[in-house]
Design a protein around this motif. Structure first.
Motif, PDB file in Angstrom:
ATOM      1  N   ALA A 249       0.937  -1.226  -0.084  1.00 59.53           N
ATOM      2  CA  ALA A 249       0.020   0.020  -0.233  1.00 59.53           C
ATOM      3  C   ALA A 249       0.646   1.218   0.060  1.00 59.53           C
ATOM      4  N   GLU A 250       2.138   1.173   0.640  1.00 60.40           N
ATOM      5  CA  GLU A 250       2.885   2.451   0.775  1.00 60.40           C
ATOM      6  C   GLU A 250       3.398   2.982  -0.686  1.00 60.40           C
ATOM      7  N   PRO A 251       3.572   2.235  -1.655  1.00 63.94           N
ATOM      8  CA  PRO A 251       4.238   2.716  -2.842  1.00 63.94           C
ATOM      9  C   PRO A 251       2.820   3.213  -3.765  1.00 63.94           C
ATOM     10  N   ASP A 252       1.790   2.836  -3.403  1.00 63.82           N
ATOM     11  CA  ASP A 252       0.528   3.284  -4.149  1.00 63.82           C
ATOM     12  C   ASP A 252       0.184   4.858  -3.507  1.00 63.82           C
ATOM     13  N   LEU A 253       0.402   4.897  -2.411  1.00 63.68           N
ATOM     14  CA  LEU A 253      -0.128   6.045  -1.719  1.00 63.68           C
ATOM     15  C   LEU A 253       1.025   6.815  -1.918  1.00 63.68           C
ATOM     16  N   ALA A 254       2.153   6.731  -1.894  1.00 66.63           N
ATOM     17  CA  ALA A 254       3.289   7.582  -2.347  1.00 66.63           C
ATOM     18  C   ALA A 254       3.284   8.060  -3.931  1.00 66.63           C
ATOM     19  N   ALA A 255       2.601   7.161  -4.655  1.00 65.36           N
ATOM     20  CA  ALA A 255       2.452   7.518  -6.128  1.00 65.36           C
ATOM     21  C   ALA A 255       1.489   8.749  -6.447  1.00 65.36           C
ATOM     22  N   GLN A 256       0.617   8.575  -5.539  1.00 60.50           N
ATOM     23  CA  GLN A 256      -0.508   9.604  -5.443  1.00 60.50           C
ATOM     24  C   GLN A 256       0.025  11.157  -5.072  1.00 60.50           C
ATOM     25  N   PRO A 258       2.658  13.051  -5.589  1.00 61.92           N
ATOM     26  CA  PRO A 258       3.153  14.283  -6.483  1.00 61.92           C
ATOM     27  C   PRO A 258       2.058  14.656  -7.094  1.00 61.92           C
ATOM     28  N   GLY A 259       1.147  14.046  -7.642  1.00 61.27           N
ATOM     29  CA  GLY A 259       0.306  14.340  -8.376  1.00 61.27           C
ATOM     30  C   GLY A 259      -0.700  15.698  -7.745  1.00 61.27           C
ATOM     31  N   ALA A 264      -1.865  21.144  -6.046  1.00 64.42           N
ATOM     32  CA  ALA A 264      -1.782  22.412  -5.265  1.00 64.42           C
ATOM     33  C   ALA A 264      -0.683  23.506  -5.695  1.00 64.42           C
ATOM     34  N   LEU A 265       0.383  23.168  -6.280  1.00 60.20           N
ATOM     35  CA  LEU A 265       1.217  24.021  -6.657  1.00 60.20           C
ATOM     36  C   LEU A 265       0.730  24.792  -7.747  1.00 60.20           C
ATOM     37  N   ALA A 266       0.166  24.046  -8.884  1.00 55.31           N
ATOM     38  CA  ALA A 266      -0.418  24.799 -10.095  1.00 55.31           C
ATOM     39  C   ALA A 266      -1.588  25.802  -9.588  1.00 55.31           C
ATOM     40  N   LEU A 267      -2.518  25.263  -8.541  1.00 58.08           N
ATOM     41  CA  LEU A 267      -3.541  26.193  -8.201  1.00 58.08           C
ATOM     42  C   LEU A 267      -2.892  27.338  -7.421  1.00 58.08           C
ATOM     43  N   ASN A 268      -1.891  27.161  -6.430  1.00 53.39           N
ATOM     44  CA  ASN A 268      -1.171  28.427  -6.054  1.00 53.39           C
ATOM     45  C   ASN A 268      -0.637  29.202  -7.024  1.00 53.39           C
ATOM     46  N   THR A 269      -0.050  28.584  -8.017  1.00 54.79           N
ATOM     47  CA  THR A 269       0.558  29.642  -9.030  1.00 54.79           C
ATOM     48  C   THR A 269      -0.409  30.540  -9.432  1.00 54.79           C
ATOM     49  N   GLU A 270      -1.602  29.567  -9.964  1.00 49.75           N
ATOM     50  CA  GLU A 270      -2.741  30.305 -10.714  1.00 49.75           C
ATOM     51  C   GLU A 270      -3.384  31.549  -9.503  1.00 49.75           C
ATOM     52  N   LEU A 271      -3.363  31.362  -8.692  1.00 50.08           N
ATOM     53  CA  LEU A 271      -3.878  32.174  -7.291  1.00 50.08           C
ATOM     54  C   LEU A 271      -3.000  33.396  -7.239  1.00 50.08           C
TER      55      LEU A 271
END
Length: 399
Positions: A249-256, A258-259, A264-271
């Motif tokens: 389960a840990e790799p699956d969660l970790a894979a989610q 970055p996305g 969040a980074l894109a939304l912050n940049t847009e804001l």
């Protein structure tokens, strides 16, 4: 001889009254010379003497005919003075009405622009003031039209920038909401990863401990070792399965993660971009609106000044227009607008003339009244009132 006899007869009642007054003063001046009971009859006697003296004086004046003459002169004087006071008040009221009609005449003549060479100078002054009022009014109208134009421009600029800012701010609200949700999901995923890592570490410790127990039991000679080993092997199998699930389960969660972080980074940049655009747009709006607001403020100040000038000119014009009335009345130029006021003035003038003549007749009648007899009548009334009051006080024992 007869006149001297009448004078002596007139003095007799007066002497009685004066004698009574002297006795009263004597009794008041030396109260210690009389007892408490003796002072009462003296007061009564003096009071009676005063009343008898007054009655005697009245009878004497009546028998000689002077009382009637005095009464006639006094009542006539009072009646004539009352009529004179009433007529004087009526004349004042008529004079006020006359002045008010003159003011109305002047204002009406100016409103109708009725001119005449007899008051040309005053009329020119009014024309000059009216020209200043009209000029100031025209300039104020120009300023007000300019104000309307600038107000329209201000409204258009406000609406144009307002629509753009509203759109950006609505988008800002959406982005802020999405950014908050993305950050919450990142925090939740990080919490899940942390919980999974902790669970994995716990399973690893339990597996290691269980294996150590199994090894120890295998070396032991305990008769119940078989049952204990079975339990430990079953537990080890369960822990291994759980550890495997946590590890997977840990790799699956970790894979989610970055996305979500990128979102969040894109939304912050847009804001940040939206905030910058909003700030830039507000600056552009202020640069366009502030000069318009400065011009509007200057126009409003000029309009206030013109209104003040117009009020000042009107305050100067109003008394001059009223003062025109006496000049108009003196020459009475023909004008339909003034005919009714002329008629009212004639009516008031007639009343003033009538009441003035009547007052003159009253003044003449007052001059014919015997002033000596009139004064004697009112003097007799005054003496009578004083004597009666004094006699009452004496008879009642107050004095």
């Amino acid at each position: 001889m007869k006149t001297r006899k009448q004078k002596n007869q007139l003095k007799l009642p007066s002497i009685v009254i004066v004698f009574g007054l002297l006795l009263l003063l004597n009794s008041c001046a030396s109260p210690s010379s009389q007892g408490k009971g003796g002072g009462g009859w003296v007061s009564v006697v003096i009071g009676v003497l005063l009343l008898l003296g007054l009655i005697g004086l009245v009878i004497y004046l009546w028998r000689t005919g002077k009382l009637g003459a005095w009464y006639s002169a006094g009542s006539n004087a009072a009646r004539l003075k009352s009529q004179d006071v009433r007529l004087k008040g009526e004349l004042r009221a008529l004079e006020r009405e006359w002045d008010a009609l003159l003011d109305e005449l002047g204002e009406s003549a100016w409103a109708a622009r009725v001119s005449d060479p007899a008051y040309e100078s005053e009329y020119k002054q009014l024309l000059t003031l009216q020209g200043q009022i009209d000029g100031a009014g025209d300039y104020r109208q120009t300023l007000e039209e300019k104000k309307i134009e600038l107000t329209k421009q201000h409204q258009e600029v406000s609406e144009r920038f307002g629509q753009q800012l509203d759109s950006l701010k609505n988008r800002q609200a959406d982005v802020e909401r999405n950014l908050t949700e993305a950050k919450n999901r990142v925090r939740a995923l990080e919490a899940d990863l942390d919980a999974t890592a902790q669970e994995k570490a716990r399973f690893q410790r339990d597996v290691k401990e269980t294996r150590s127990r199994i090894i120890e039991l295998e070396r032991s000679d305990d008769p119940g070792i078989a049952e204990q080993l079975a339990q430990l092997n079953s537990r080890l199998s369960s822990l291994t399965t759980s550890l495997l699930d946590a590890t997977n389960a840990e790799p699956d969660l970790a894979a989610q993660l970055p996305g979500l972080q990128n979102q969040a980074l894109a939304l912050n940049t847009e804001l940040n971009s939206l905030l910058g655009r909003i700030q830039t747009l507000e600056g552009d709006r202020d640069r366009e609106i502030m000069p318009l607001e400065d011009q509007l403020e200057a126009l409003e100040k000029q309009i206030r000044n013109k209104n003040s000038d117009i009020r000042s000119f009107e305050e100067q014009l109003k008394p001059l227009a009223k003062a025109l009335g006496k000049h108009v009345e003196s020459v009475r130029p023909l004008s339909p607008e003034l005919t009714e006021i002329y008629q009212k003035l004639d009516m008031v003038a007639g009343k003033i003339e009538y009441k003035t003549e009547k007052r003159g007749d009253i003044t003449s009648s007052l001059e014919e009244v015997d002033k000596t007899a009139s004064l004697s009548f009112y003097g007799l009334i005054l003496v009578g009132v004083l004597v009666i009051a004094l006699a009452v006080l004496l008879l009642t024992g107050v004095i």
